[in-house]
Structures are given as structure tokens and as C-alpha cells.
Design a protein around this motif. Structure first.
Motif, PDB file in Angstrom:
ATOM      1  N   THR A   1      -3.787   1.483  -3.357  1.00 29.37           N
ATOM      2  CA  THR A   1      -2.077   1.748  -3.590  1.00 29.37           C
ATOM      3  C   THR A   1      -1.424   1.271  -3.355  1.00 29.37           C
ATOM      4  O   THR A   1      -0.460   1.552  -3.227  1.00 29.37           O
ATOM      5  CB  THR A   1      -2.444   3.097  -2.591  1.00 29.37           C
ATOM      6  N   ASP A   2      -1.888  -0.124  -3.669  1.00 33.30           N
ATOM      7  CA  ASP A   2      -0.874  -1.310  -3.319  1.00 33.30           C
ATOM      8  C   ASP A   2       0.457  -0.743  -4.950  1.00 33.30           C
ATOM      9  O   ASP A   2       0.198  -0.261  -5.725  1.00 33.30           O
ATOM     10  CB  ASP A   2      -0.913  -2.509  -3.743  1.00 33.30           C
ATOM     11  N   ARG A   3       1.437  -0.650  -4.405  1.00 28.21           N
ATOM     12  CA  ARG A   3       2.371  -0.463  -5.327  1.00 28.21           C
ATOM     13  C   ARG A   3       2.785  -2.004  -6.422  1.00 28.21           C
ATOM     14  O   ARG A   3       4.094  -3.147  -6.310  1.00 28.21           O
ATOM     15  CB  ARG A   3       3.614   0.313  -5.357  1.00 28.21           C
ATOM     16  N   VAL A   4       2.179  -2.634  -7.390  1.00 28.81           N
ATOM     17  CA  VAL A   4       2.296  -3.630  -8.439  1.00 28.81           C
ATOM     18  C   VAL A   4       2.472  -3.766  -9.812  1.00 28.81           C
ATOM     19  O   VAL A   4       2.626  -2.573  -9.918  1.00 28.81           O
ATOM     20  CB  VAL A   4       0.518  -4.118  -8.198  1.00 28.81           C
ATOM     21  N   GLU A   5       2.996  -4.664 -10.129  1.00 33.18           N
ATOM     22  CA  GLU A   5       2.993  -5.260 -11.061  1.00 33.18           C
ATOM     23  C   GLU A   5       2.093  -4.580 -12.551  1.00 33.18           C
ATOM     24  O   GLU A   5       2.238  -4.455 -13.598  1.00 33.18           O
ATOM     25  CB  GLU A   5       4.024  -5.792 -11.502  1.00 33.18           C
ATOM     26  N   SER A   6       1.205  -5.297 -11.873  1.00 33.50           N
ATOM     27  CA  SER A   6       0.413  -5.904 -13.066  1.00 33.50           C
ATOM     28  C   SER A   6      -1.147  -5.568 -12.194  1.00 33.50           C
ATOM     29  O   SER A   6      -1.525  -5.404 -11.354  1.00 33.50           O
ATOM     30  CB  SER A   6       0.075  -7.507 -13.861  1.00 33.50           C
ATOM     31  N   GLU A   7      -2.401  -5.663 -13.357  1.00 31.11           N
ATOM     32  CA  GLU A   7      -3.861  -6.251 -12.657  1.00 31.11           C
ATOM     33  C   GLU A   7      -3.816  -7.389 -12.066  1.00 31.11           C
ATOM     34  O   GLU A   7      -4.673  -7.415 -10.986  1.00 31.11           O
ATOM     35  CB  GLU A   7      -4.736  -5.713 -14.173  1.00 31.11           C
ATOM     36  N   GLU A   8      -3.822  -8.441 -13.022  1.00 30.08           N
ATOM     37  CA  GLU A   8      -3.467  -9.203 -12.756  1.00 30.08           C
ATOM     38  C   GLU A   8      -3.154  -9.478 -10.724  1.00 30.08           C
ATOM     39  O   GLU A   8      -3.629 -10.822 -10.283  1.00 30.08           O
ATOM     40  CB  GLU A   8      -2.828 -10.545 -13.172  1.00 30.08           C
ATOM     41  N   GLU A   9      -1.835  -8.775 -10.332  1.00 31.19           N
ATOM     42  CA  GLU A   9      -1.844  -9.222  -9.314  1.00 31.19           C
ATOM     43  C   GLU A   9      -2.590  -9.025  -7.969  1.00 31.19           C
ATOM     44  O   GLU A   9      -2.953  -8.963  -7.247  1.00 31.19           O
ATOM     45  CB  GLU A   9       0.309  -8.736  -9.285  1.00 31.19           C
ATOM     46  N   LEU A  10      -3.172  -7.817  -8.459  1.00 35.37           N
ATOM     47  CA  LEU A  10      -3.389  -6.770  -8.020  1.00 35.37           C
ATOM     48  C   LEU A  10      -5.456  -7.480  -7.823  1.00 35.37           C
ATOM     49  O   LEU A  10      -5.824  -7.434  -6.597  1.00 35.37           O
ATOM     50  CB  LEU A  10      -4.167  -4.892  -8.151  1.00 35.37           C
TER      51      LEU A  10
ATOM     52  N   GLU B   1      -5.785 -10.841  -8.125  1.00 39.89           N
ATOM     53  CA  GLU B   1      -5.273 -12.291  -7.118  1.00 39.89           C
ATOM     54  C   GLU B   1      -5.446 -11.509  -5.890  1.00 39.89           C
ATOM     55  O   GLU B   1      -6.053 -12.742  -4.891  1.00 39.89           O
ATOM     56  CB  GLU B   1      -4.354 -12.741  -7.390  1.00 39.89           C
ATOM     57  N   ARG B   2      -4.141 -10.299  -5.542  1.00 45.44           N
ATOM     58  CA  ARG B   2      -4.691 -10.392  -3.845  1.00 45.44           C
ATOM     59  C   ARG B   2      -6.289 -10.108  -3.034  1.00 45.44           C
ATOM     60  O   ARG B   2      -6.379 -10.213  -2.077  1.00 45.44           O
ATOM     61  CB  ARG B   2      -3.586  -8.221  -3.814  1.00 45.44           C
ATOM     62  N   TYR B   3      -7.056  -9.423  -4.089  1.00 44.70           N
ATOM     63  CA  TYR B   3      -8.049  -8.530  -3.487  1.00 44.70           C
ATOM     64  C   TYR B   3      -9.738  -9.347  -3.484  1.00 44.70           C
ATOM     65  O   TYR B   3     -10.227  -9.248  -3.412  1.00 44.70           O
ATOM     66  CB  TYR B   3      -8.228  -6.893  -4.013  1.00 44.70           C
ATOM     67  N   LYS B   4      -9.300 -10.665  -4.397  1.00 40.84           N
ATOM     68  CA  LYS B   4     -10.483 -10.828  -4.817  1.00 40.84           C
ATOM     69  C   LYS B   4     -11.388 -11.844  -3.641  1.00 40.84           C
ATOM     70  O   LYS B   4     -12.393 -11.721  -3.962  1.00 40.84           O
ATOM     71  CB  LYS B   4     -10.176 -12.504  -6.010  1.00 40.84           C
ATOM     72  N   GLU B   5     -10.672 -12.158  -2.572  1.00 40.90           N
ATOM     73  CA  GLU B   5     -11.571 -12.547  -1.589  1.00 40.90           C
ATOM     74  C   GLU B   5     -12.319 -11.902  -0.534  1.00 40.90           C
ATOM     75  O   GLU B   5     -13.054 -11.917  -0.491  1.00 40.90           O
ATOM     76  CB  GLU B   5     -11.003 -14.013  -0.896  1.00 40.90           C
ATOM     77  N   GLN B   6     -11.891 -10.312  -0.796  1.00 41.23           N
ATOM     78  CA  GLN B   6     -12.144  -9.396   0.147  1.00 41.23           C
ATOM     79  C   GLN B   6     -13.170  -9.014  -0.672  1.00 41.23           C
ATOM     80  O   GLN B   6     -14.565  -8.881  -0.256  1.00 41.23           O
ATOM     81  CB  GLN B   6     -10.916  -7.930   0.645  1.00 41.23           C
ATOM     82  N   MET B   7     -12.972  -8.967  -2.314  1.00 40.27           N
ATOM     83  CA  MET B   7     -14.597  -8.388  -3.028  1.00 40.27           C
ATOM     84  C   MET B   7     -14.809  -9.410  -3.118  1.00 40.27           C
ATOM     85  O   MET B   7     -16.647  -8.847  -3.183  1.00 40.27           O
ATOM     86  CB  MET B   7     -13.429  -8.257  -4.666  1.00 40.27           C
TER      87      MET B   7
ATOM     88  N   TYR C   1      -9.926   0.535  -8.298  1.00 41.37           N
ATOM     89  CA  TYR C   1      -9.217   1.521  -9.024  1.00 41.37           C
ATOM     90  C   TYR C   1      -7.407   1.523  -7.789  1.00 41.37           C
ATOM     91  O   TYR C   1      -7.485   1.955  -7.045  1.00 41.37           O
ATOM     92  CB  TYR C   1      -9.659   2.784  -8.503  1.00 41.37           C
ATOM     93  N   SER C   2      -6.588   1.672  -9.219  1.00 38.98           N
ATOM     94  CA  SER C   2      -5.393   1.113  -8.565  1.00 38.98           C
ATOM     95  C   SER C   2      -4.540   2.569  -8.431  1.00 38.98           C
ATOM     96  O   SER C   2      -4.129   3.357  -9.970  1.00 38.98           O
ATOM     97  CB  SER C   2      -4.885   0.483  -9.682  1.00 38.98           C
ATOM     98  N   PHE C   3      -4.075   2.872  -8.269  1.00 38.53           N
ATOM     99  CA  PHE C   3      -3.664   4.798  -8.366  1.00 38.53           C
ATOM    100  C   PHE C   3      -1.866   4.697  -8.607  1.00 38.53           C
ATOM    101  O   PHE C   3      -1.901   5.297  -9.332  1.00 38.53           O
ATOM    102  CB  PHE C   3      -3.816   5.677  -6.857  1.00 38.53           C
ATOM    103  N   HIS C   4      -1.336   3.246  -7.822  1.00 43.36           N
ATOM    104  CA  HIS C   4      -0.283   2.957  -8.681  1.00 43.36           C
ATOM    105  C   HIS C   4      -0.145   2.947 -10.379  1.00 43.36           C
ATOM    106  O   HIS C   4       1.162   3.660 -10.428  1.00 43.36           O
ATOM    107  CB  HIS C   4      -0.008   1.483  -7.856  1.00 43.36           C
ATOM    108  N   LEU C   5      -1.325   1.848 -11.124  1.00 42.15           N
ATOM    109  CA  LEU C   5      -0.951   1.820 -12.090  1.00 42.15           C
ATOM    110  C   LEU C   5      -2.358   2.916 -12.806  1.00 42.15           C
ATOM    111  O   LEU C   5      -2.421   2.731 -14.211  1.00 42.15           O
ATOM    112  CB  LEU C   5      -1.712   0.341 -12.230  1.00 42.15           C
ATOM    113  N   SER C   6      -2.389   4.154 -12.371  1.00 39.50           N
ATOM    114  CA  SER C   6      -3.824   5.062 -12.701  1.00 39.50           C
ATOM    115  C   SER C   6      -4.592   4.537 -13.613  1.00 39.50           C
ATOM    116  O   SER C   6      -4.554   5.392 -14.757  1.00 39.50           O
ATOM    117  CB  SER C   6      -2.740   6.337 -13.758  1.00 39.50           C
ATOM    118  N   LYS C   7      -5.087   3.534 -12.702  1.00 38.84           N
ATOM    119  CA  LYS C   7      -7.130   2.538 -13.882  1.00 38.84           C
ATOM    120  C   LYS C   7      -7.645   2.118 -13.407  1.00 38.84           C
ATOM    121  O   LYS C   7      -6.776   1.813 -11.917  1.00 38.84           O
ATOM    122  CB  LYS C   7      -6.097   1.694 -15.263  1.00 38.84           C
TER     123      LYS C   7
END
Length: 165
Positions: free
Chosen positions: A115-124, A126-132, A153-159
Motif C-alpha cells: 500500500t506504499d505511495r510510490v511513484e513507480s514499479e521499480e521503486e516498489l 527495489e524496496r521489497y526485493k530482499e523481503q521477497m 500487488y500495489s494498491f496505490h498503483l492499482s497494478k
């Protein structure tokens, strides 16, 4: 954001797909959410999820397991590669909860709601690749899955975002 995540954890997915407003009322009636919490839900973002290909895969899967807990031992170097070399081979116990596993045979798709308010898919990503990376290892080692895909699944980006590791 936390409310959307909690709703996705507790709702009846089929009922929410059929009539989201009724399912929201149901979680209030069952005292899982307060009226105030229910009114704070981003209904538009949740409806986008139920219109997604990801939801179609979830609903047609052999099984969909939500909130799958795991615990495993990992080398500390997989968690933090910046630590001194003298402790790189130490092990740590990692516990976590995977939002969802779409299971078909010995293959699975890890679903992680963001649900993070991110600008791009890449940002999301990068932020979560270690967790995943840890979740993928858990699916393979703890749950015996062979072919593991990862979808944020980004609820902020709806994708949905396929994460390649």
C-alpha cells in the motif's frame, strides 16, 4: 494502507468480488472492523484488485492460502551482507507471514500486498526485493514448492508487478 491490508487478510474474497460493499458491511457486522475503519477503506483501490488478472489467478487456483506463517534458519549474510566477514556464516532464525500463496501443483505464486505511495514499479521492487528473496526461499524450503513466482500487488498503483529475482 494498513486497513486495506487487514481487509484483504480477513474478507471472504468471493463475496468481496461479487459485492464489495456487502462484504465490507459483513466485516463490520462481525466486529472485525469498526464503522470508522470501514469508511476509511479505499474502495476504488480494492475494486481495482478484484478486476485484476491476479484475482482471476487466485480464484481459479487449486488453492489460495492466506497469511502463511514460516520460520527458518538463514545465513546472516543473506539478511545483511554489510556485516563483518567474521559473522557472515552465522545463522539467524527468520520468521514471517506471506500474504498469499496461489498454489497449483508444486508451483506457487507468492502474493504480497503493498500500500506504499510510490511513484513507480521499480521503486516498489527495489524496496521489497530482499523481503521477497526470503519469502521465495521460505516457499521452496518450508513449503516444498518448485516453481516460485513473486507478485507484488500495489494498491496505490492499482497494478500487479512481477518481481524477478
Amino acid at each position: 494502507g494498513t486497513l486495506i491490508h487487514r481487509f484483504m487478510e480477513v474478507c471472504d474474497l468471493d463475496s468481496a468480488y461479487e459485492n464489495l460493499e456487502e462484504e465490507i458491511a459483513s466485516v463490520v457486522n462481525n466486529r472485525i472492523f469498526t464503522e470508522k475503519e470501514a469508511k476509511s477503506l479505499n474502495v476504488k483501490a480494492i475494486k481495482s484488485f478484484f478486476a485484476s488478472d491476479l484475482y482471476k489467478r487466485i480464484s481459479s487456483a487449486e488453492s489460495y492460502v492466506r497469511e502463511k506463517e514460516f520460520s527458518m534458519s538463514l545465513p546472516v549474510s543473506l539478511i545483511n551482507s554489510d556485516l563483518p566477514e567474521s559473522v557472515q556464516n552465522e545463522t539467524v532464525i527468520v520468521q514471517g507471514v506471506i500474504d498469499g500463496l496461489v498454489i497449483n501443483g508444486d508451483s506457487c505464486e507468492i502474493v504480497d500486498y503493498k500500500t506504499d505511495r510510490v511513484e513507480s514499479e521499480e521503486e516498489l521492487c527495489e524496496r521489497y526485493k530482499e523481503q521477497m528473496r526470503i519469502y521465495k526461499k521460505a516457499a521452496e524450503e518450508c513449503f516444498g514448492m518448485q516453481n516460485v513466482a513473486i507478485t507484488l500487488y500495489s494498491f496505490h498503483l492499482s497494478k500487479e508487478i512481477s518481481l524477478k529475482l
